[in-house]
Design a protein around this motif. Structure first.
Motif, PDB file in Angstrom:
ATOM      1  N   PHE A 168       0.830  -1.207   0.000  1.00  0.00           N
ATOM      2  CA  PHE A 168       0.000   0.000   0.000  1.00  0.00           C
ATOM      3  C   PHE A 168       0.867   1.260   0.000  1.00  0.00           C
ATOM      4  O   PHE A 168       0.629   2.195  -0.777  1.00  0.00           O
ATOM      5  N   VAL A 169       1.895   1.291   0.846  1.00  0.00           N
ATOM      6  CA  VAL A 169       2.763   2.471   0.929  1.00  0.00           C
ATOM      7  C   VAL A 169       3.468   2.712  -0.403  1.00  0.00           C
ATOM      8  O   VAL A 169       3.561   3.848  -0.870  1.00  0.00           O
ATOM      9  N   ALA A 187       2.648   1.344  -3.514  1.00  0.00           N
ATOM     10  CA  ALA A 187       1.886   1.325  -4.764  1.00  0.00           C
ATOM     11  C   ALA A 187       0.468   1.857  -4.632  1.00  0.00           C
ATOM     12  O   ALA A 187      -0.250   1.941  -5.627  1.00  0.00           O
ATOM     13  N   GLY A 188       0.039   2.194  -3.428  1.00  0.00           N
ATOM     14  CA  GLY A 188      -1.313   2.684  -3.248  1.00  0.00           C
ATOM     15  C   GLY A 188      -2.322   1.548  -3.207  1.00  0.00           C
ATOM     16  O   GLY A 188      -1.974   0.374  -3.311  1.00  0.00           O
ATOM     17  N   ASN A 189      -3.592   1.899  -3.061  1.00  0.00           N
ATOM     18  CA  ASN A 189      -4.655   0.902  -2.942  1.00  0.00           C
ATOM     19  C   ASN A 189      -4.891   0.110  -4.216  1.00  0.00           C
ATOM     20  O   ASN A 189      -5.388  -1.009  -4.175  1.00  0.00           O
ATOM     21  N   LYS A 190      -4.584   0.699  -5.360  1.00  0.00           N
ATOM     22  CA  LYS A 190      -4.917   0.047  -6.628  1.00  0.00           C
ATOM     23  C   LYS A 190      -3.690  -0.482  -7.339  1.00  0.00           C
ATOM     24  O   LYS A 190      -3.787  -0.948  -8.470  1.00  0.00           O
ATOM     25  N   GLY A 191      -2.543  -0.427  -6.694  1.00  0.00           N
ATOM     26  CA  GLY A 191      -1.309  -0.850  -7.352  1.00  0.00           C
ATOM     27  C   GLY A 191      -0.781  -2.157  -6.798  1.00  0.00           C
ATOM     28  O   GLY A 191      -1.305  -2.716  -5.844  1.00  0.00           O
TER      29      GLY A 191
END
Length: 93
Positions: free
Chosen positions: A51-52, A54-58
């Motif tokens: 999450f840190v 790539a984010g929520n969608k990565g």
């Protein structure tokens, strides 16, 4: 340099680490196998590291996985040295 911010960040890091260890010990006290708790902490850490980075969608690319693994390796090696020093200190007292 060693600024107030880095000291403050170090304190925040220690606080977060201690909170996670408290939770792990609570789970152990609920008769959950410590190895299972450790695995769950590792999984949660992997989810959060992704999450840190790539984010929520990565998702992590292979190079990102390698970077996270390198950080884990350094952290584990550091913890090993801290523990060795702690054990050595207790032998001398």
């Amino acid at each position: 340099g060693f600024t107030e911010r880095t000291v403050h960040d170090h304190d925040k890091h220690r606080y977060c680490t201690n909170k996670l260890l408290e939770l792990a010990n609570q789970l152990k006290d609920e008769q959950i196998d410590p190895a299972l708790v450790s695995g769950a902490l590792m999984t949660a850490s992997c989810v959060y590291a992704t999450f840190v980075a790539a984010g929520n969608k990565g998702a992590l690319e292979p190079s990102g996985v390698d970077k996270v693994v390198a950080v884990y390796r350094r952290t584990l090696a550091h913890q090993r040295e801290v523990q060795k020093a702690r054990l050595q200190g207790s032998k001398n007292h």
